[in-house]
Design a protein around this motif. Structure first.
Motif, PDB file in Angstrom:
ATOM      1  N   ASN A 112       0.665  -1.107   0.042  1.00  0.00           N
ATOM      2  CA  ASN A 112       0.121  -0.010   0.048  1.00  0.00           C
ATOM      3  C   ASN A 112       0.743   1.292  -0.080  1.00  0.00           C
ATOM      4  N   ILE A 113       2.218   1.144   0.405  1.00  0.00           N
ATOM      5  CA  ILE A 113       2.830   2.382   0.593  1.00  0.00           C
ATOM      6  C   ILE A 113       2.928   3.311  -0.780  1.00  0.00           C
ATOM      7  N   GLY A 114       3.123   2.355  -1.946  1.00  0.00           N
ATOM      8  CA  GLY A 114       3.029   3.163  -3.232  1.00  0.00           C
ATOM      9  C   GLY A 114       2.098   3.841  -3.660  1.00  0.00           C
ATOM     10  N   ASP A 115       0.886   3.990  -2.795  1.00  0.00           N
ATOM     11  CA  ASP A 115      -0.301   4.932  -2.954  1.00  0.00           C
ATOM     12  C   ASP A 115       0.406   6.366  -2.835  1.00  0.00           C
ATOM     13  N   ILE A 116       1.487   6.622  -2.015  1.00  0.00           N
ATOM     14  CA  ILE A 116       1.750   7.779  -1.713  1.00  0.00           C
ATOM     15  C   ILE A 116       2.758   8.433  -2.593  1.00  0.00           C
ATOM     16  N   PHE A 117       3.218   7.456  -3.574  1.00  0.00           N
ATOM     17  CA  PHE A 117       4.540   7.874  -4.413  1.00  0.00           C
ATOM     18  C   PHE A 117       3.889   7.852  -6.068  1.00  0.00           C
ATOM     19  N   GLY A 118       4.297   8.890  -6.848  1.00  0.00           N
ATOM     20  CA  GLY A 118       4.055   8.873  -8.170  1.00  0.00           C
ATOM     21  C   GLY A 118       4.435   7.672  -9.115  1.00  0.00           C
ATOM     22  N   THR A 119       3.638   7.508 -10.209  1.00  0.00           N
ATOM     23  CA  THR A 119       4.123   6.286 -10.965  1.00  0.00           C
ATOM     24  C   THR A 119       4.999   6.607 -11.776  1.00  0.00           C
TER      25      THR A 119
END
Length: 401
Positions: A112-119
């Motif tokens: 889930n941590i990827g939610d706060i990082f740009g693609t």
């Protein structure tokens, strides 16, 4: 017409451990009389310790009273647990309670941590690697396309016998770096000096390290850091994931936590605030009963009882390691970790050796190639079985090698 996230269509096959479970089920259906010993998935077998059970019972009783009942709790976790985590796991490291976020599992948070990082971030992963890091970035669109067993946009850091299973500092700039030490699957570790190189790289390149420390409780050697925050400057560049699953047997109870320091900023934006916003929107918190159980992990009795379990699993790891070495295999890990990483004999590939161990010895393992290209030619054993089954499995394997 509704549209789907097409990144999911790029994912190869099914999740690694689902594939293994399917193979094992098919084997058992065809051979119902055969005993199967599971040493593949990292699930514990020893029951929750008495201190934890006592705390859970007490919390259940509280929930049955008007005075003790609790509904929705704080999304970040109850203060009683966050404070205990800081006092015990991060004593002297400058971590504060509002930098702790209690969750239902390190696996969930790592994904889930990827939610706060740009693609558009360039992501670096060790190879072999815990599949969740790779698959969740593929789902988000950061991985590119799956070509020749690799994702086109990921930066792979091979961890092989030749480099001591230690990833090398990237030769190009990467933005997000996944590190897991003690490592899953290889069982190997980084020293403080080695980890400092990564913190220095992240600071110089304004990268973020996603440090999975789920197996820190199994560390036995002195110069191996339990937390990345033991390294100066790490609070400016690292998020750390911890779990009660393997430490305290919470695999079926579900409790973990993630540390997001307030000093960690990307382009001036606080990741602590972003993760808090994400959790408040998408997560309703871990149940009160479970958090009271986790709190009991830090009591004097809880610590003592849990250490006995960890020592039990480490002894299993020692038995696996020594037995496989005696059988002639090259073996790694199992000293600071519940995982043992073994080279397959005679150049046999990982899945073929998996099949051989399953069909001839009735032992379930995890094929190394399932963790990435550099895992080909290896097999992973977990030490989480019972002592009886661990010894029995090693006897059976020795009989077919």
């Amino acid at each position: 017409m509704a549209q789907i996230n097409e990144n999911y269509l790029k994912l190869p096959g099914s999740y690694l451990f689902s594939t293994i479970a399917k193979k094992v089920a098919e084997f058992q259906e065809k051979n119902p009389e055969r005993e199967v010993i599971k040493m593949g998935i990292g699930d514990v077998t020893r029951p929750l310790v008495p201190a934890v059970i006592e705390a859970m019972h007490k919390a259940v009783d509280e929930m049955g009273t008007a005075e003790g009942f609790r509904g929705y709790g704080p999304e970040q976790g109850y203060d009683f647990l966050r404070n205990k985590i800081v006092e015990n796991d991060y004593k002297g490291l400058g971590i504060e309670p509002d930098e702790i976020f209690v969750s239902d599992g390190a696996k969930s948070d790592c994904g889930n941590i990827g939610d706060i990082f740009g693609t558009d971030n360039k992501v670096a992963v060790c190879d072999p690697v815990y599949p969740v890091y790779v698959d969740t970035n593929a789902m988000a669109g950061r991985a590119g396309d799956f070509i020749n067993e690799k994702w086109s946009d990921l930066y792979y850091m091979p961890c092989t016998a030749e480099n001591g299973f230690m990833p090398e500092i990237p030769k190009e700039k990467v933005d997000m770096i996944y590190l897991c030490f003690p490592n899953n699957p290889t069982g190997e570790t980084l020293t403080k000096e080695q980890l400092k190189l990564w913190v220095d790289y992240a600071r110089e390149n304004e990268s973020v390290i996603l440090f999975d420390s789920a197996y820190e409780a199994f560390i036995t050697e002195q110069d191996v850091p339990h937390s990345i925050y033991e390294i100066d400057g790490a609070k400016e560049v690292a998020i750390e994931f911890r779990s009660f699953s393997k430490t305290a047997g919470f695999t079926g109870t579900r409790c973990a936590y993630t540390v997001v320091p307030k000093d960690l900023k990307v382009n001036g934006t606080s990741l602590n605030q972003l993760w808090n916003r994400r959790q408040c929107t998408k997560f309703n918190g871990v149940p009160y009963i479970i958090q009271r159980a986790a709190e009991a992990v830090y009591t004097e009795e809880g610590r003592k009882q849990i250490k006995e379990n960890i020592d039990y699993y480490l002894e299993n790891a020692k038995i696996i390691r020594e037995s496989l070495e005696k059988a002639g295999l090259e073996v790694y890990g199992g000293i600071n970790s519940p995982y043992v990483w073994a080279k397959t004999p005679n150049g046999i590939n990982s899945w073929d050796f998996f099949d051989k161990l399953l069909t001839e010895a009735g032992v379930v393992t995890t094929p190394g190639s399932g963790f990435g290209p550099s895992g080909e030619g290896y097999i992973r054993f977990t030490a989480f079985s019972t002592r009886e089954n661990t010894e029995k499995a090693m006897e059976k394997i020795a009989g077919i090698l």
